[in-house]
Design an enzyme around this catalytic site. Structure first.
Site, short mmCIF file in Angstrom:
data_model
loop_
_atom_site.label_atom_id
_atom_site.label_comp_id
_atom_site.label_asym_id
_atom_site.label_seq_id
_atom_site.Cartn_x
_atom_site.Cartn_y
_atom_site.Cartn_z
N LYS A 190 4.13 -24.28 9.79
CA LYS A 190 5.60 -24.35 9.76
C LYS A 190 6.08 -23.22 8.85
O LYS A 190 6.27 -23.40 7.64
CB LYS A 190 6.05 -25.72 9.25
CG LYS A 190 7.54 -26.00 9.46
CD LYS A 190 7.85 -27.45 9.09
CE LYS A 190 9.34 -27.76 9.17
NZ LYS A 190 9.85 -27.74 10.56
N THR A 191 6.23 -22.08 9.46
CA THR A 191 6.49 -20.84 8.73
C THR A 191 7.90 -20.33 9.05
O THR A 191 8.34 -20.37 10.20
CB THR A 191 5.45 -19.77 9.15
OG1 THR A 191 4.14 -20.29 8.90
CG2 THR A 191 5.63 -18.48 8.40
#
Length: 296
Positions: free
Chosen positions: A150-151
């Site tokens: 989850k960037t």
């Protein structure tokens, strides 16, 4: 912020913060709910924090705090803001120092904030369902940008898809993967129901959602079969029901895709049942899922 409580107006970063320029940060979205007994509890905070550290590991970013320490910080930030229900946002990012894509010496900074946040897709979304449009933007391949992380930079893909959908009068976008199969929404996992069987895309091209995982467990506990498999968008058109899951979206019915009504055009019985069970779980009203709650 970086190990101490900081007033909102003082939670600042330098304009040359590395992650501001290059998008390499990892973050989480977590909800805190007021429970039936009057206490507040953060939903699956340990799972969220673990995913944050998994994302950081994938991105070669060493977080300078222990996981359990960050769990406690999430709870303390909610307490100090005197919020019964809220959204919690931990984020780890590279601070100022070196610039350039190859910079590796910048400090990893960590912040946790919280704020009240209602229904992500609108107040009526969970009652009536939402209208989706298949996006012209494709969800990236797992060898381009790893979707398990989850960037921050990954969400440019989602932002562009969401802009396009809303500009054309829809509530949300549905993205396909590079093979043309259904992937996910701009910020949600998707499920369809056909003849009593629930289908959802496998994790190869989608974020491993914490709410996705909760929904699968709840459905299977109700003896409703859930199958993780690839399917095309026409499977959504002919589904009996469809719904999306996410921390912000919770369980949101889908009533339409690409101007095709799904089922009756209203939330179906499995979707409604899942909404009820999920709501009970996050508010401490079902002891089967008490392990998902971290009480303040």
């Amino acid at each position: 912020m970086d190990g101490r409580m900081v007033p909102y107006d003082e939670a600042n970063v330098h304009v040359l913060t590395h992650s501001l320029h290059y998008g390499l940060a990892v973050f989480e979205g977590i909800r805190c709910y007021r429970c039936g007994d009057g206490r507040s509890a953060i939903f699956r905070v340990r799972e969220h924090v673990r995913r944050l550290y998994d994302s950081a590991h994938i991105m070669e970013m060493p977080i300078p705090f222990a996981q359990e320490e960050l769990v406690k910080v999430c709870a303390e930030v909610v307490r100090i803001n005197h919020l019964d229900e809220c959204y919690v946002r931990p984020i780890a990012f590279y601070g100022e120092g070196e610039m350039g894509l190859s910079a590796r010496g910048n400090k990893v900074r960590v912040a946790v904030a919280c704020w009240p946040w209602g229904a992500y897709l609108g107040d009526e979304s969970q009652k009536r369902g939402v209208r989706l449009k298949t996006s012209s933007f494709v969800r990236f391949h797992h060898n381009s940008l790893m979707p398990s992380a989850k960037t921050s930079g990954h969400y440019i893909n989602s932002i562009l898809a969401g802009y396009e959908a809303r500009r054309n009068g829809y509530d949300e976008a549905l993205l396909l993967d590079v093979g043309g199969y259904v992937a996910e929404g701009s910020g949600e996992n998707i499920f369809v129901v056909r003849d009593g069987v629930v289908l959802t895309p496998p994790l190869c091209s989608v974020l491993p959602g914490i709410t996705r995982d909760a929904a699968i467990r709840i459905l299977r506990d109700e003896h409703i079969p859930v199958v993780e498999q690839l399917f095309a968008r026409d499977s959504v058109y002919v589904a009996d029901e469809a719904f999306m899951t996410g921390t912000a979206a919770e369980v949101t019915p889908v009533r339409e895709l690409d101007d095709r009504q799904i089922g009756s055009g209203s939330p179906g019985p499995i979707t409604r049942r899942l909404q009820e069970l999920f709501s009970a779980a996050v508010r401490g009203q079902n002891p089967r899922y008490s392990g998902w709650l971290y009480y303040l």
